[in-house]
Design a protein around this motif. Structure first.
Motif, PDB file in Angstrom:
ATOM      1  N   SER A  38      44.725 -40.120 -35.301  1.00 51.51           N
ATOM      2  CA  SER A  38      44.167 -40.621 -34.051  1.00 51.51           C
ATOM      3  C   SER A  38      45.152 -40.341 -32.929  1.00 51.51           C
ATOM      4  O   SER A  38      46.335 -40.150 -33.169  1.00 51.51           O
ATOM      5  N   LEU A  44      39.599 -40.764 -32.953  1.00 48.23           N
ATOM      6  CA  LEU A  44      39.829 -39.996 -34.170  1.00 48.23           C
ATOM      7  C   LEU A  44      40.075 -38.530 -33.846  1.00 48.23           C
ATOM      8  O   LEU A  44      39.363 -37.927 -33.040  1.00 48.23           O
ATOM      9  N   SER A  67      31.666 -46.528 -39.493  1.00 48.46           N
ATOM     10  CA  SER A  67      32.718 -47.546 -39.480  1.00 48.46           C
ATOM     11  C   SER A  67      33.908 -47.163 -40.361  1.00 48.46           C
ATOM     12  O   SER A  67      34.915 -47.877 -40.373  1.00 48.46           O
ATOM     13  N   TRP A  68      33.812 -46.054 -41.098  1.00 45.93           N
ATOM     14  CA  TRP A  68      34.907 -45.614 -41.951  1.00 45.93           C
ATOM     15  C   TRP A  68      35.871 -44.750 -41.149  1.00 45.93           C
ATOM     16  O   TRP A  68      35.561 -44.294 -40.047  1.00 45.93           O
ATOM     17  N   LYS A  69      37.051 -44.495 -41.720  1.00 47.76           N
ATOM     18  CA  LYS A  69      38.057 -43.691 -41.037  1.00 47.76           C
ATOM     19  C   LYS A  69      38.476 -42.504 -41.894  1.00 47.76           C
ATOM     20  O   LYS A  69      38.391 -42.539 -43.122  1.00 47.76           O
ATOM     21  N   THR A  87      37.659 -48.813 -42.704  1.00 51.77           N
ATOM     22  CA  THR A  87      38.747 -48.926 -41.734  1.00 51.77           C
ATOM     23  C   THR A  87      39.769 -49.995 -42.103  1.00 51.77           C
ATOM     24  O   THR A  87      40.924 -49.915 -41.695  1.00 51.77           O
ATOM     25  N   ASN A  88      39.359 -51.001 -42.866  1.00 47.43           N
ATOM     26  CA  ASN A  88      40.287 -52.083 -43.220  1.00 47.43           C
ATOM     27  C   ASN A  88      40.994 -51.834 -44.542  1.00 47.43           C
ATOM     28  O   ASN A  88      41.666 -52.723 -45.070  1.00 47.43           O
TER      29      ASN A  88
END
Length: 221
Positions: A38, A44, A67-69, A87-88
Motif C-alpha cells: 500500500s 492498495l 474486504s480482503w487484502k 484484512t484482519n
C-alpha cells in the motif's frame, strides 16, 4: 527442457511455505521480488504482474472479496503468484486464503488434470494426517479447458520460515487445511486459483469442504 511442477503452494503459498516438486526450468528462476502492499494513503498497490493475474481471475470468475487484502506476491522465472487474506489476518495466522498463480508457457508441458494430480502428490509428501483429494472433473471456463477439485490435509504442519514477510521461523500446532482448486489452460499458460481454509484438525469423516457444499464455500466472503 521440462518446466512442469512449478511452485505448488499450501499453508499460505510461498508467503509461508512453498512445496517445490521436482522441477526443471528453461531458465534459472528469478529472485523473489516483493511489491509494496500500500502507499502512504493506504491505497492498495499491485505490480503489473499481479494486476494481470487479477484480471485473468476476474475473467474466469475468481476474485477475492473487496474486504480482503493482498498479503504477498512474488515472481520467480515464469511463475507469478498473489495471495489474498482477510484484512484482519496475517500470513502468520490466517483462517481464509485465496491464491492465484500463473505459469507462462506451462500448458505446452502438462494438462490441467495432470497438474492438479501433481499437487495432490505433493500434499502427500508433507501432510501429517490424511490427504483429502476429490477431483470434480473437467469443465469449460470462458471457453478454456479447466479441471477442479477439493484438496486438503486433515493435519498439516504449520511451519513458518523466516522470509521477507515472516520475521522469524517457528512451528505451531498442526491445523486442518482444505480448499477448492481450479486449474485452467489457455493453450499457452496454466492458471491456478484456489481458496483454502484452516480449521482445527479434522478426520476424513468430518471434512469441512465437500462436494455438497463447496459452491456455498466459494460464495462466502
Amino acid at each position: 527442457m521440462n518446466k512442469i511442477a512449478a511452485f505448488i503452494c499450501y499453508a499460505g503459498c510461498s508467503g509461508i511455505a512453498s512445496l517445490l516438486p521436482h522441477t526443471a526450468y528453461a531458465s534459472s528462476p528469478a529472485l523473489v521480488t516483493l511489491e509494496p502492499q500500500s502507499d502512504s494513503s493506504g491505497v492498495l498497490v499491485m505490480s503489473s504482474d499481479v494486476k494481470r493475474l487479477t484480471t485473468v481471475s476476474k475473467t474466469f470468475g475468481f476474485l477475492p472479496p473487496l474486504s480482503w487484502k493482498l498479503a504477498f506476491d512474488e515472481k520467480r522465472g515464469d511463475m507469478t503468484m498473489a495471495e489474498f487474506i482477510p484484512t484482519n489476518e496475517t500470513l502468520n495466522d490466517w483462517s481464509n486464503l485465496m491464491c492465484m498463480q500463473g505459469f507462462n508457457g506451462l500448458a505446452e508441458d502438462i494438462e490441467p488434470a495432470e497438474f492438479l494430480d501433481s499437487m495432490a502428490d505433493t500434499y502427500k509428501e508433507h501432510c501429517q494426517g490424511e490427504v483429502i483429494y476429490q477431483p470434480l472433473g473437467s469443465m469449460k471456463i470462458e471457453g478454456y479447458e479447466a479441471v477442479h477439485g477439493l484438496l486438503g490435509c486433515t493435519s498439516m504442519p504449520n511451519i513458518h520460515n523466516a522470509s521477507a514477510v515472516v520475521s522469524a521461523s517457528y512451528i505451531t500446532s498442526p491445523r486442518g487445511e482444505m480448499g477448492y482448486f481450479t486449474v485452467i489452460s489457455d493453450n499457452e499458460n496454466i492458471y491456478l486459483v484456489h481458496k483454502s481454509i484452516r480449521t482445527a484438525v479434522f478426520t476424513k469423516d468430518t471434512v469441512p469442504i465437500t462436494q455438497s457444499n463447496y459452491r456455498d464455500f466459494m460464495a462466502e466472503h
